[in-house]
Design an enzyme around this catalytic site. Sequence first.
Site, mmCIF file in Angstrom:
data_model
loop_
_atom_site.group_PDB
_atom_site.id
_atom_site.type_symbol
_atom_site.label_atom_id
_atom_site.label_comp_id
_atom_site.label_asym_id
_atom_site.label_seq_id
_atom_site.Cartn_x
_atom_site.Cartn_y
_atom_site.Cartn_z
ATOM 1 N N SER A 1 0.638 -1.007 -0.334
ATOM 2 C CA SER A 1 0.108 0.205 -0.015
ATOM 3 C C SER A 1 0.893 1.180 -0.071
ATOM 4 C CB SER A 1 -0.754 -0.023 1.504
ATOM 5 O OG SER A 1 -1.533 0.841 1.568
ATOM 6 N N LYS B 1 2.292 -3.533 6.531
ATOM 7 C CA LYS B 1 2.687 -3.698 5.468
ATOM 8 C C LYS B 1 3.958 -4.037 5.732
ATOM 9 C CE LYS B 1 -1.020 -4.625 3.506
ATOM 10 N NZ LYS B 1 -1.877 -5.773 2.731
ATOM 11 N N TYR C 1 -2.079 -1.395 10.736
ATOM 12 C CA TYR C 1 -1.789 -1.504 9.169
ATOM 13 C C TYR C 1 -0.880 -1.322 8.681
ATOM 14 C CZ TYR C 1 -3.885 -1.750 4.854
ATOM 15 O OH TYR C 1 -3.900 -1.962 2.993
HETATM 16 P P1 NAD Z 1 -11.157 -6.727 1.260
HETATM 17 O O1 NAD Z 1 -11.412 -6.776 2.859
HETATM 18 O O2 NAD Z 1 -12.044 -6.340 0.360
HETATM 19 O O3 NAD Z 1 -10.879 -8.376 0.733
HETATM 20 C C1 NAD Z 1 -9.620 -8.578 1.408
HETATM 21 C C2 NAD Z 1 -10.534 -10.404 1.800
HETATM 22 O O4 NAD Z 1 -9.742 -10.908 2.595
HETATM 23 C C3 NAD Z 1 -11.517 -10.866 2.610
HETATM 24 O O5 NAD Z 1 -12.862 -11.681 1.082
HETATM 25 C C4 NAD Z 1 -11.002 -11.404 3.389
HETATM 26 O O6 NAD Z 1 -12.677 -11.441 3.903
HETATM 27 C C5 NAD Z 1 -10.541 -12.253 3.206
HETATM 28 N N1 NAD Z 1 -9.479 -12.290 4.678
HETATM 29 C C6 NAD Z 1 -8.954 -11.620 5.373
HETATM 30 N N2 NAD Z 1 -8.394 -11.895 6.579
HETATM 31 C C7 NAD Z 1 -8.326 -13.073 5.807
HETATM 32 C C8 NAD Z 1 -7.287 -14.501 6.277
HETATM 33 N N3 NAD Z 1 -6.809 -13.830 7.862
HETATM 34 N N4 NAD Z 1 -8.106 -16.152 5.842
HETATM 35 C C9 NAD Z 1 -8.317 -15.638 4.630
HETATM 36 N N5 NAD Z 1 -9.058 -14.897 3.965
HETATM 37 C C10 NAD Z 1 -8.793 -13.446 5.060
HETATM 38 O O7 NAD Z 1 -9.666 -5.865 1.261
HETATM 39 P P2 NAD Z 1 -9.407 -4.994 -1.031
HETATM 40 O O8 NAD Z 1 -9.910 -4.110 0.097
HETATM 41 O O9 NAD Z 1 -10.066 -6.180 -1.471
HETATM 42 O O10 NAD Z 1 -7.946 -5.350 -0.452
HETATM 43 C C11 NAD Z 1 -6.945 -6.305 -0.301
HETATM 44 C C12 NAD Z 1 -5.569 -5.811 -0.190
HETATM 45 O O11 NAD Z 1 -5.286 -4.685 -0.235
HETATM 46 C C13 NAD Z 1 -5.782 -6.311 1.350
HETATM 47 O O12 NAD Z 1 -4.058 -6.809 0.972
HETATM 48 C C14 NAD Z 1 -5.531 -4.705 1.042
HETATM 49 O O13 NAD Z 1 -4.999 -4.801 2.553
HETATM 50 C C15 NAD Z 1 -4.312 -4.348 0.199
HETATM 51 N N6 NAD Z 1 -5.088 -2.916 -0.509
HETATM 52 C C16 NAD Z 1 -5.902 -1.833 -0.073
HETATM 53 C C17 NAD Z 1 -5.882 -1.000 -0.130
HETATM 54 C C18 NAD Z 1 -7.662 -0.286 -0.464
HETATM 55 O O14 NAD Z 1 -7.192 1.410 -0.098
HETATM 56 N N7 NAD Z 1 -8.707 -0.979 -0.695
HETATM 57 C C19 NAD Z 1 -4.900 -0.192 -0.776
HETATM 58 C C20 NAD Z 1 -4.278 -0.863 0.044
HETATM 59 C C21 NAD Z 1 -3.786 -1.985 0.185
HETATM 60 N N1 UFG Z 2 -12.387 11.841 3.595
HETATM 61 C C1 UFG Z 2 -13.388 12.694 3.955
HETATM 62 N N2 UFG Z 2 -14.718 12.243 4.163
HETATM 63 C C2 UFG Z 2 -14.467 11.045 4.167
HETATM 64 C C3 UFG Z 2 -13.395 10.437 4.610
HETATM 65 C C4 UFG Z 2 -12.373 10.570 3.557
HETATM 66 O O1 UFG Z 2 -12.761 13.965 3.545
HETATM 67 O O2 UFG Z 2 -15.881 10.248 4.934
HETATM 68 C C5 UFG Z 2 -10.929 11.817 2.686
HETATM 69 C C6 UFG Z 2 -10.041 12.124 4.030
HETATM 70 O O3 UFG Z 2 -9.364 13.048 4.671
HETATM 71 C C7 UFG Z 2 -8.746 12.085 2.067
HETATM 72 C C8 UFG Z 2 -9.733 11.373 1.197
HETATM 73 O O4 UFG Z 2 -10.631 12.209 1.929
HETATM 74 O O5 UFG Z 2 -8.408 13.542 2.093
HETATM 75 C C9 UFG Z 2 -9.190 9.889 1.333
HETATM 76 O O6 UFG Z 2 -9.563 9.605 2.503
HETATM 77 P P1 UFG Z 2 -9.505 7.512 2.050
HETATM 78 O O7 UFG Z 2 -9.796 7.395 3.561
HETATM 79 O O8 UFG Z 2 -10.462 7.407 0.960
HETATM 80 O O9 UFG Z 2 -8.299 7.509 1.792
HETATM 81 P P2 UFG Z 2 -6.497 6.886 2.921
HETATM 82 O O10 UFG Z 2 -5.880 7.837 1.096
HETATM 83 O O11 UFG Z 2 -7.232 8.227 3.715
HETATM 84 O O12 UFG Z 2 -6.378 5.392 2.531
HETATM 85 C C10 UFG Z 2 -6.741 4.195 2.448
HETATM 86 C C11 UFG Z 2 -6.591 3.341 1.970
HETATM 87 C C12 UFG Z 2 -5.315 2.941 3.770
HETATM 88 C C13 UFG Z 2 -4.834 3.282 2.465
HETATM 89 C C14 UFG Z 2 -4.173 4.341 1.406
HETATM 90 C C15 UFG Z 2 -3.423 4.390 0.290
HETATM 91 O O13 UFG Z 2 -7.787 3.963 3.329
HETATM 92 O O14 UFG Z 2 -5.783 1.880 3.649
HETATM 93 O O15 UFG Z 2 -5.861 4.271 0.810
HETATM 94 O O16 UFG Z 2 -3.211 2.920 -0.498
HETATM 95 F F1 UFG Z 2 -3.134 2.803 2.949
#
Ligand code: NAD
Ligand code: UFG
Length: 338
Positions: free
Chosen positions: A125, A153, A149
């Site tokens: 991330s 990572k 978190y």
């Molecule tokens: P998500 O929660 O939708 O998907 C994660 C999946 O993993 C879920 O289906 C959950 O049930 C499963 N899971 C969790 N723990 C588990 C375990 N112990 N064993 C088996 N399955 C398990 O999340 P996502 O948004 O699809 O994110 C996927 C990956 O990408 C995550 O590792 C997350 O940290 C990373 N990531 C997400 C974002 C974002 O903004 N969505 C940004 C950066 C990185």
């Molecule tokens: N924001 C609002 N109101 C809300 C939610 C968010 O104003 O209700 C603003 C935040 O302050 C920020 C922007 O919208 O300026 C984006 O916020 P998000 O929560 O959508 O995303 P972040 O960048 O804070 O974080 C996300 C994931 C993290 C990840 C990161 C980079 O939540 O886990 O993107 O991938 F690490």
Amino acid sequence: MSTVLVTGGCGYIGSHTVVELLLRGDDVVVVDNLSNSSLESIKRVETITERVPHFIEVDILDRAELRCVFDKYRPDSVVHFAGLKAVGESVSKPLSYYQNNVAGTANLCEVMAEHGVFSLVFSSSATVYGDPETLPLREDAPLGATNPYGRSKLFVEEMLRDLQISDPRWRIALLRYFNPIGAHPSGMIGEDPRGIPNNLFPFITQVAVGRREKLAIFGDDYPTPDGTGVRDYIHVVDLALGHLKALDYLAEKEGILTCNLGTGQGYSVLDMVRSFERVNGVTIPYDIVPRRPGDIASCWADPSVAAEQLDWKATRSLDDMCTDGWRWQQQNHIGYLP
Ligand code: NAD
Ligand code: UFG
């Protein structure tokens, strides 16, 4: 054609990646404990692709179960999404994050090595960059997470680097995602957060559909053009396609690759609200409220390593993200629930 094991394949990014893998002809084995997803996403994937992935309900912390999956399906490579991802929850439950994200990945790698599988794509991330000193963010920028978190990572990245040094058979791609949003253009799969969304985009779609009254914008006094936070939003289908390119890269090249997956373009919260309103013809009422603790002002990627090494670029615009995300929310007012 190869067999790809996808951990967390029922989740938001995983399900979109499974679609693209199936569409290009790979066999897919999904393992997921359904802690943050539902099987309905896999049923929808089957409808979109007219193909059926294998699904096994497994917790990646359960090594014995994982071994059975590897024995039975003999995957060639692994795309590892499974993990916990809520920043706030990670502060109150750090051990769950270190268990699922760090110990879970260590388990998975052990079972992979036992079965002679050494090709791994890992979901990292942009959060590993902490509060950026300079923008755009290159992969060699200083690292430093600000919450459990993010640290989970970072630790996994370091662990995988150590692993690859210990045994050069490992081929690993560490993909640092920026802000994935939007949904599959079919509107059949998308992001389905449990409870009140933490992230901006699902909050906006839930306001638009009438599930929430107003958006709270966290601060308009950041050093950005309009004072609201700036992020690199990336369409989840572009992100999914980046994983296919990473698998292709690992089939050709040895070693470990660290790579940003972003567009290279930053948009503010107000840019997002206005784009969503314009392309979808809806109004998003909002209040400006104080900053959210831990938020940074701005973050966007230098995506040139992905272009050079993976031959990958994001092609979908902010308007596409808004249109597709809204289609998903309109067709699924309460997500995957019937
Ligand atoms: P998500 O929660 O939708 O998907 C994660 C999946 O993993 C879920 O289906 C959950 O049930 C499963 N899971 C969790 N723990 C588990 C375990 N112990 N064993 C088996 N399955 C398990 O999340 P996502 O948004 O699809 O994110 C996927 C990956 O990408 C995550 O590792 C997350 O940290 C990373 N990531 C997400 C974002 C974002 O903004 N969505 C940004 C950066 C990185
Ligand atoms: N924001 C609002 N109101 C809300 C939610 C968010 O104003 O209700 C603003 C935040 O302050 C920020 C922007 O919208 O300026 C984006 O916020 P998000 O929560 O959508 O995303 P972040 O960048 O804070 O974080 C996300 C994931 C993290 C990840 C990161 C980079 O939540 O886990 O993107 O991938 F690490």
